[in-house]
Motif scaffolding. Structure first.
Motif, PDB file in Angstrom:
ATOM      1  N   GLU A 749     -25.963 -79.177 -60.915  1.00  0.00           N
ATOM      2  CA  GLU A 749     -24.964 -78.110 -61.060  1.00  0.00           C
ATOM      3  C   GLU A 749     -25.637 -76.821 -61.527  1.00  0.00           C
ATOM      4  N   ILE A 750     -25.296 -75.703 -60.875  1.00  0.00           N
ATOM      5  CA  ILE A 750     -25.857 -74.396 -61.231  1.00  0.00           C
ATOM      6  C   ILE A 750     -24.853 -73.658 -62.094  1.00  0.00           C
ATOM      7  N   VAL A 771     -32.493 -76.043 -67.485  1.00  0.00           N
ATOM      8  CA  VAL A 771     -33.081 -75.901 -66.151  1.00  0.00           C
ATOM      9  C   VAL A 771     -32.424 -76.836 -65.141  1.00  0.00           C
ATOM     10  N   ALA A 772     -31.601 -77.803 -65.598  1.00  0.00           N
ATOM     11  CA  ALA A 772     -30.928 -78.707 -64.663  1.00  0.00           C
ATOM     12  C   ALA A 772     -29.741 -79.351 -65.355  1.00  0.00           C
ATOM     13  N   TYR A 806     -25.578 -84.516 -68.239  1.00  0.00           N
ATOM     14  CA  TYR A 806     -26.870 -84.399 -68.901  1.00  0.00           C
ATOM     15  C   TYR A 806     -27.412 -82.987 -68.668  1.00  0.00           C
ATOM     16  N   TYR A 807     -27.778 -82.280 -69.769  1.00  0.00           N
ATOM     17  CA  TYR A 807     -28.334 -80.928 -69.699  1.00  0.00           C
ATOM     18  C   TYR A 807     -29.828 -81.010 -70.045  1.00  0.00           C
ATOM     19  N   ILE A 808     -30.680 -80.652 -69.062  1.00  0.00           N
ATOM     20  CA  ILE A 808     -32.131 -80.754 -69.236  1.00  0.00           C
ATOM     21  C   ILE A 808     -32.667 -79.380 -69.642  1.00  0.00           C
ATOM     22  N   TYR A 831     -39.688 -75.526 -61.714  1.00  0.00           N
ATOM     23  CA  TYR A 831     -38.478 -76.097 -62.313  1.00  0.00           C
ATOM     24  C   TYR A 831     -37.612 -75.042 -62.992  1.00  0.00           C
ATOM     25  N   ASN A 832     -38.041 -73.757 -63.014  1.00  0.00           N
ATOM     26  CA  ASN A 832     -37.292 -72.686 -63.662  1.00  0.00           C
ATOM     27  C   ASN A 832     -36.355 -71.933 -62.725  1.00  0.00           C
ATOM     28  N   THR A 833     -36.187 -72.411 -61.509  1.00  0.00           N
ATOM     29  CA  THR A 833     -35.453 -71.642 -60.501  1.00  0.00           C
ATOM     30  C   THR A 833     -34.012 -71.375 -60.936  1.00  0.00           C
ATOM     31  N   ASN A 834     -33.338 -72.373 -61.449  1.00  0.00           N
ATOM     32  CA  ASN A 834     -31.910 -72.242 -61.806  1.00  0.00           C
ATOM     33  C   ASN A 834     -31.703 -72.297 -63.328  1.00  0.00           C
ATOM     34  N   MET A 835     -32.567 -71.613 -64.068  1.00  0.00           N
ATOM     35  CA  MET A 835     -32.471 -71.609 -65.526  1.00  0.00           C
ATOM     36  C   MET A 835     -31.231 -70.829 -65.974  1.00  0.00           C
ATOM     37  N   SER A 836     -30.546 -71.321 -67.010  1.00  0.00           N
ATOM     38  CA  SER A 836     -29.369 -70.658 -67.573  1.00  0.00           C
ATOM     39  C   SER A 836     -29.308 -70.953 -69.070  1.00  0.00           C
ATOM     40  N   VAL A 837     -28.433 -70.214 -69.778  1.00  0.00           N
ATOM     41  CA  VAL A 837     -28.301 -70.358 -71.237  1.00  0.00           C
ATOM     42  C   VAL A 837     -27.047 -71.170 -71.555  1.00  0.00           C
TER      43      VAL A 837
END
Length: 842
Positions: A749-750, A771-772, A806-808, A831-837
C-alpha cells in the motif's frame, strides 16, 4: 571519554537543580542570592526602587562548584537603580553555562511606587526576560556521536516575573512570582508543569546603629525569603552590615544551596568591589564551594530621594581637592566710628581628607549694638586688616602653585618608573607563558599516551565485564526460573490451605445455620401446636385440603374458609417459585466466581485447570424470565385474594359485630399473617432481582476480561513470533551480488499523506519513515529479505492491530521537522521509492 561522561552527569544534575524542561528548555533562574547591594531587582522586581538612592552599572561573575571542570558559570551585566522620585528601572544581560548547556538573554525591569503616607509606600515591579537556551557544541568533547545531544533543540523563551513590596519606616514585606508566564517561541507553546515556577515571599529590615567609634551610624539590613515551588520549599536569609568607612560584610543561609559569606568595599567614591563565598551543605555538600565577584560603578545623585537610604560612605582612595579661596568683600560703612561686622564662614563636615584652610591674624574690636529684625544682638568679632589678608592670600597661592608643580613632576617620574616596571613585568609574563605552554604541550602528550593506555585497559575491562554480565544474566535467569517454580509451589500450597480453611468455615456456618433453623422450626411448631390447642379448646376446627379452619355455618364464614384454602395454596406455590429463583441466582453467582477466579489465576500466570467453556445462557435466561413471570402472576393473584379476604371479613363483621368472636379473631389473625408473608415475599423477590442484575453486570465484565486476556495472549504470541522472524532473516540473508532495482521491491500500500496511528503496542511514539505496508506476512518477509540483501541492516517493522497491517521502516525521529528533512534528502536506494511518514501517538 571521561570528560564527556562527566559532562553528562553535570548536565543531568543541572537539568534537575535549575529546573530544565523537556527538550532542553531551561527555566529562568539567576543565582543572585548571596548579596543585598547589587542586582537586587533579580530578587524581587520592586527592589530596583525600594530603599535605593543611586544608579549602578555592575558586572557580576558567579562560578559554582569550582572543583569540577565545566561547572556552572553565570555572567551578569546590569544597569539599574532609582531614576525618579517614584520610578526605578533596570536592564540586564546574562549568560549561564551549565556544562554543554548555554543560556543567553536579557531582562528589562520597571518599578513604580505609590506613596500611601509619610512612612508607608507600596511598590509594584515587573521583570520581562527573553533568553535562548541550547547545546554549546564547542564544549562537547566526545569520541563517539551521541544522538541524545542531537535531539536537544535551541529554544527561545520569554518569561514574566511580577512583584510587589510594602514598606514602612524600617520593614518591607513583599511577594513575587517567578516564571509566572513562560512562553516558548520555538514550539509556540506555554511551558506546562514548569518546575521553575514559584511564589516568593520576603520580609526585610533596615536600621542604623547608634554607637561610638568605628561602627557609629552603621547600617544593618536583613532579608528573609521563602520560595514555594510545586515539589519543594526553599527558605533563605541574608544579613548585611555597612560601615561608614565604605566597607560592608554579609552572611547568609539557603536551605538548598548552603551557607555564604561576603565582603565589599568602595575603592573610590564611585567604584566598588564585592566578593561572596558559598559553601554547599546537605544534599549538595559533595559539590563544594562557589565564588561570586562584582565590580560596580555608582553614578552621583543630583538630589536626595525620599524612601531611600542616603548613606554618606567613605572610600579606600579619596582624591585630594584644591581649596578655593574666597576673598571677603570689602564693606563700606557710612560712619567711620561704627565697627564692621564680618560673618564667619559655615563649616561643612565631609567624610574626605581635610582641606587646607587659610589662617589670618585677627584683632579685637569693640562691641556695638547691631539691630536686626527689630532685635538687638551684641556680637564681638575679629577682623583682619586688608593689607595683611591680601599678602597672606598671595603667599599661600604661590606656595600652592609650587606644591602642585612639584607633585606633577613627581607624578611624571612615577609614571615613567611604572611604565618600565610594567614592560619588565610583561616580558617576564611572556616568558612564563611560553614556558607554561611548553610544559602543557609535554603534559598533553603524556596525557594522550596515558589516555590511549587507559582506553585499551578499559576495552579489556569492558570485554571482561560483558562476559561477567552474560554469565551473571544466565545465572540470574536460572535462579529466577527456579525461584518461580518454588513460588508457584508455595502459592499453590497457600491457595489449597486457604480453600481448605474456607470450606471448613463454610461447613461450620452451614451447620450453625441448620441448627438455628431447626431450633426456630421447633419453637414455631410448639407455638403453632399451642395456638391450635388453645383454639381447639374454644372452637371446633376442620381440615380442608391440608388447611385447618374453624367450623362455621354462616355464609360469610364458609366463603372465608374456601378463600383461605386457596390463599394458603397460592402462598406455598409462591414460596416454591421464589426458591427456584434463589437457586438460579446461586448458580449464576457460582459461575461468576469460577470465571473471576480463572481470570485472576490467568493474569498471575497460573493455569491449574483448563479454561471453563462459555455456556449458552439463552435457555437459562428464558427459565429465569419464566420464573419471574410466574412469581409476578402469583403475587398479583395473592394480592387480589388477600383483598377479597379482607372484604369477606368486613362483610361478616356486619352480621357478627362482636370483634372478639373466635371466628372473627381467627380470620383477622390469618389475614395479618398472610399479609406479612406477602410483604416478605415481595422483599425477597426484590433482593433476588437486584442480586441477579449485579451478577449479570459483573459476569459481563469478567467475560470481556477473559476475551481481552485471550486477545492479549494472542497478540504477545504474534509479537514474539514476528521478532524471531526478523532476527532470523537478518542472520541468514546474505548480501546480494547483483544491484537490486526499485521494481524488485513490492512496497504494498502506498501512503500519500502523513498517517497517524494510535494504540500500536510495543512501539514508541514518534515519526517513522515507512518504506512498505503489507497485510500479507509472506510479502512482508520478502520485502525484508530483499532490503537486508541490499545492505539495509536497520530494517524493522511494527504491526497495527486496528488495521492488521505491517509497516516496514528503518528510521525514526522525534520531531516532524527532522522527519521531513530526512524525506527530502533520502537516498536513491531501491527500497526508498515509496517512502512516507507515519506518526505513532498514544
Amino acid at each position: 571519554m571521561g570528560k564527556y561522561l562527566f559532562l553528562h552527569i553535570i548536565l543531568l544534575a543541572f537539568l534537575q537543580l535549575f529546573h530544565a524542561q523537556e527538550n532542553g528548555v531551561v527555566a529562568l533562574d539567576l543565582p543572585v542570592r548571596n548579596g543585598l547591594r547589587f542586582n537586587r531587582y533579580a530578587i524581587n522586581p520592586a527592589f530596583s526602587f525600594v530603599r535605593e538612592q543611586n544608579k549602578y552599572i555592575s558586572f557580576t561573575n558567579k562560578r559554582q562548584w569550582v572543583q569540577f571542570d565545566d561547572a556552572p558559570q553565570t555572567y551578569l551585566f546590569s544597569y539599574s537603580g532609582r531614576f525618579r522620585e517614584n520610578i526605578g528601572a533596570g536592564i540586564g544581560l546574562f549568560q549561564q553555562d551549565y556544562g554543554v548547556l548555554t543560556t543567553f538573554g536579557g531582562t528589562l525591569n520597571f518599578a513604580y511606587n505609590a506613596v500611601l503616607n509619610s512612612n508607608s509606600n507600596l511598590t509594584f515591579g515587573v521583570n520581562l526576560s527573553f533568553y535562548q537556551s541550547g547545546i554549546n557544541e564547542g564544549k562537547v568533547v566526545t569520541n563517539f556521536p551521541d544522538p541524545s545531544l542531537n535531539n536537544i533543540p535551541n529554544n527561545s523563551v520569554i518569561a514574566i516575573n511580577p512583584g510587589i513590596n510594602y514598606g514602612t519606616t524600617f520593614f518591607d514585606f513583599g511577594l513575587s512570582v517567578n516564571n509566572m508566564v513562560a512562553y516558548n517561541f520555538s514550539t509556540s507553546q506555554m511551558l506546562e508543569d514548569n518546575p521553575g515556577q514559584s511564589v516568593q515571599a520576603h520580609v526585610m529590615y533596615t536600621g542604623y546603629m547608634n554607637t561610638r567609634g568605628f561602627l557609629d551610624q552603621s547600617k544593618f539590613s536583613a532579608l528573609i525569603r521563602s520560595e514555594f515551588m510545586s515539589d519543594n520549599t526553599v527558605f533563605s536569609g541574608i544579613a548585611m552590615l555597612t560601615v561608614p568607612k565604605g566597607i560592608w560584610m554579609q552572611a547568609g543561609y539557603n536551605s538548598l544551596y548552603g551557607v555564604s559569606g561576603g565582603i565589599g568595599l568602595n575603592l573610590t567614591k564611585e567604584i566598588a568591589l564585592e566578593y561572596n563565598y558559598e559553601q554547599a551543605i546537605g544534599d549538595l555538600s559533595g559539590f563544594g564551594n562557589s565564588h561570586e565577584i562584582t565590580l560596580a560603578y555608582k553614578f552621583k545623585k543630583a538630589y536626595r530621594f525620599n524612601y531611600a537610604d542616603d548613606d554618606d560612605e567613605e572610600a579606600l582612595i579619596t582624591p585630594s581637592k584644591r581649596t578655593k579661596s574666597i576673598a571677603a568683600r570689602r564693606k563700606v560703612a557710612s560712619n567711620s566710628n561704627r565697627p564692621r561686622v564680618v560673618r564667619q564662614p559655615r563649616t561643612v563636615k565631609e567624610n574626605t581628607v581635610k582641606e587646607n584652610t587659610v589662617k589670618v591674624d585677627t584683632v579685637k574690636v569693640d562691641t556695638s549694638a547691631v539691630t536686626t529684625n527689630n532685635k538687638e544682638i551684641e556680637q564681638v568679632t575679629e577682623t583682619p586688616t586688608e593689607e595683611i589678608k591680601a599678602e597672606e592670600v598671595a603667599r599661600l597661592q604661590a606656595e600652592q602653585e609650587a606644591k602642585l608643580k612639584a607633585e606633577a613632576k613627581l607624578k611624571e617620574e612615577q609614571e615613567a618608573q611604572a611604565r618600565l616596571a610594567e614592560e619588565a613585568r610583561q616580558k617576564a609574563e611572556r616568558e612564563r607563558l611560553a614556558k607554561l605552554a611548553e610544559e602543557r604541550r609535554i603534559k598533553a602528550e603524556q596525557e594522550a599516551k596515558l589516555k590511549a593506555e587507559l582506553e585499551r585497559q578499559r576495552q579489556i575491562a569492558e570485554a571482561a565485564r560483558l562476559k561477567a554480565e552474560a554469565e551473571a544474566k544466565l545465572k540470574a535467569e536460572q535462579e529466577a526460573q527456579q525461584a518461580k517454580l518454588v513460588e508457584e509451589a508455595r502459592l499453590k500450597a497457600e491457595r489449597e490451605a486457604q480453600e481448605k480453611l474456607a470450606e471448613e468455615a463454610r461447613l461450620k456456618a452451614e451447620a450453625e445455620a441448620q441448627a438455628k433453623l431447626a431450633e426456630e422450626n421447633r419453637l414455631k411448631e410448639e407455638a403453632e401446636a399451642k395456638a391450635k390447642a388453645e383454639q381447639d379448646e374454644e372452637i371446633a376446627m376442620q381440615e380442608l385440603d391440608g388447611v385447618l379452619i374453624p367450623v362455621a355455618k354462616d355464609r360469610p364464614a364458609l366463603e372465608l374458609a374456601d378463600l383461605t384454602v386457596l390463599t394458603e395454596k397460592a402462598k406455598i406455590e409462591q414460596q416454591d417459585l421464589l426458591a427456584q429463583l434463589k437457586a438460579k441466582v446461586a448458580s449464576k453467582q457460582q459461575d461468576l466466581d469460577d470465571l473471576k477466579e480463572e481470570n485472576d489465576l490467568s493474569e498471575q500466570g497460573i493455569y491449574n485447570t483448563a479454561p471453563k467453556a462459555f455456556k449458552s445462557i439463552s435457555a437459562e435466561n428464558r427459565e429465569i424470565e419464566a420464573i419471574k413471570e410466574d412469581i409476578d402472576n402469583i403475587i398479583k393473584s395473592q394480592s387480589s385474594q388477600l383483598s377479597e379476604l379482607e372484604r369477606l371479613y368486613n362483610e361478616r363483621l356486619k352480621s357478627v359485630t362482636d370483634r372478639s368472636d373466635k371466628i372473627n379473631v381467627f380470620y383477622l389473625q390469618k389475614i395479618n399473617e398472610l399479609k406479612s408473608q406477602q410483604n416478605q415475599a415481595l422483599v425477597v423477590k426484590a433482593n433476588l432481582l437486584s442480586e441477579l442484575e449485579s451478577i449479570s453486570v459483573a459476569t459481563e465484565v469478567e467475560r470481556k476480561r477473559r476475551i481481552k486476556r485471550a486477545a492479549y495472549d494472542n497478540e504477545q504470541a504474534r509479537y514474539q513470533k514476528d521478532r524471531e522472524t526478523l532476527k532470523l532473516l537478518k542472520q541468514i540473508t546474505p548480501l546480494s551480488n547483483e544491484p537490486l532495482r526499485p521494481e524488485d521491491f513490492d512496497s504494498g500500500e502506498i501512503l500519500s499523506n502523513i498517517q497517524i496511528l494510535k494504540g500500536v503496542n510495543h512501539t514508541d511514539n514518534g515519526f517513522y519513515l515507512v518504506v512498505a505496508v503489507h497485510t500479507d506476512v509472506n510479502k512482508r518477509d520478502e520485502f525484508l529479505r530483499k532490503a537486508i540483501s541490499a545492505g539495509q541492516t536497520n530494517i524493522d517493522f511494527f504491526f497495527d492491530v486496528n488495521s492488521s497491517k505491517y509497516y516496514i521502516y528503518y528510521q525514526k525521529y522525534d520531531y516532524i521537522e527532522a522527519a521531513n528533512s530526512a524525506m527530502q534528502s533520502k537516498s536513491s536506494a531501491p527500497y526508498n521509492t515509496n517512502m512516507s511518514v507515519v506518526k505513532i501517538e498514544d
